[in-house]
Scaffold this motif. Structure first.
Motif: not given
Length: 312
Positions: A99-102, A36-41, A136-139, A78-81
């Motif tokens: 920084a907000m992708w994960v 229920g947290l309001d979030r932003s990208g 970054a890429h995402l696992a 997991h965000a890796l460079f």
């Protein structure tokens, strides 16, 4: 510079581990985020906005966004460079900063398949953090054993989706990593495992030793198994890359997506800590914990609960 390994073919639990390698400490902070947290990208005018559907435990990087974490459904990200990324641009879609992708993933989805299905619902951007480029890429992994690697390359979100994609490192892109891996035994070639600290060599070494992991009999052995793999691919303090840069391993994390336990181990400490996300999942307050405290050891869930902060 980082390495991720997912052990999804043992009879005890589906567990992933990743290391964080960087020039300086990313000063990780461990958070519990309720539903229920309001979030932003991000702060940009066209940033995506959402309300978190799932609670999660996550690590921040310099208290900016999320670099690693797991949600209450057992989806871990997991965000890796990754250098020289080129996400799709000019789509007109709401934007999400790297920084907000994960956290976007953890807040909104319950499985790897859901993330893959919605990978093009937003436009990913890569603004600098502390003046540094942060590609970054995402696992991803979930309790079913499913896995995916997502890379923004040449204007396309390239996805490798399936339980076979269990190892990730840094540049070059994933296709090139797989092509290099095929030069080594037992992955099609004849070369023996390399011993350097480069991303290519770490990818091969993690894949090699994961292939030979003995079947565990307890959850402790399972978590220790993935920790040993990222330790084997860790970069010792002071070890230089070919460009002269030094990017040591600062910490390891592990996500037990079967039992919803999240582990953290600072390389400056002999002690591993963990948090029981299942016990926190229904909480309504934002919680924080500095996981690098010298006195912390073992189950840190209660310490986490005592570090209450007001959201916003």
């Amino acid at each position: 510079m980082c390495t991720r390994v997912f052990w999804n073919d043992n009879p005890i639990a589906k567990v992933a581990s990743r290391s964080m390698d960087w020039e300086v400490s990313d000063e990780p902070q461990l958070w519990f985020y309720p539903r229920g947290l309001d979030r932003s990208g991000g702060p940009q005018p066209d940033a995506a906005a959402w309300q978190s559907t799932y609670s999660s435990v996550a690590l921040s990087m310099w208290n900016v966004g999320t670099s690693d974490g797991m949600n209450e459904k057992g989806l871990a990200a997991h965000a890796l460079f990754l250098d020289d990324i080129q996400p799709p641009a000019g789509t007109g879609l709401p934007t999400v900063a790297m920084a907000m992708w994960v956290q976007y993933v953890l807040d909104n989805f319950s499985t790897v398949a859901e993330v893959v299905q919605h990978v093009n619902d937003f436009e990913l951007i890569a603004p600098p953090i502390r003046g540094q480029y942060m590609g970054a890429h995402l696992a991803l992994e979930d309790p079913s054993g499913d896995s995916a690697i997502i890379e923004p390359i040449d204007g396309v979100m390239v996805v490798h989706h399936g339980p076979e994609f269990t190892v990730m490192a840094n540049s070059p892109d994933y296709d090139d990593q797989l092509a290099n891996l095929a030069r080594y035994a037992p992955f099609g070639g004849e070369l023996t495992p390399p011993g350097d600290i480069t991303s290519l060599d770490r990818f091969v070494r993690a894949s090699y030793f994961r292939h030979y992991l003995p079947e565990p009999t307890t959850i402790q052995e399972t978590v220790a198994g993935v920790f040993r793999l990222t330790q084997n691919a860790a970069v010792p303090p002071g070890a230089p890359y070919s460009n002269g840069g030094v990017y040591p391993t600062w910490w390891h994390a592990a996500a037990d997506v079967t039992n919803l336990s999240y582990y953290f181990w600072s390389t400056l400490s002999p002690s591993v800590i963990w948090v029981d996300l299942a016990a926190l999942a229904d909480g309504t307050e934002l919680l924080a914990l500095n996981p690098r405290q010298d006195e912390l050891v073992g189950d840190a869930t209660s310490a986490f609960e005592q570090s209450k902060l007001l959201y916003g």
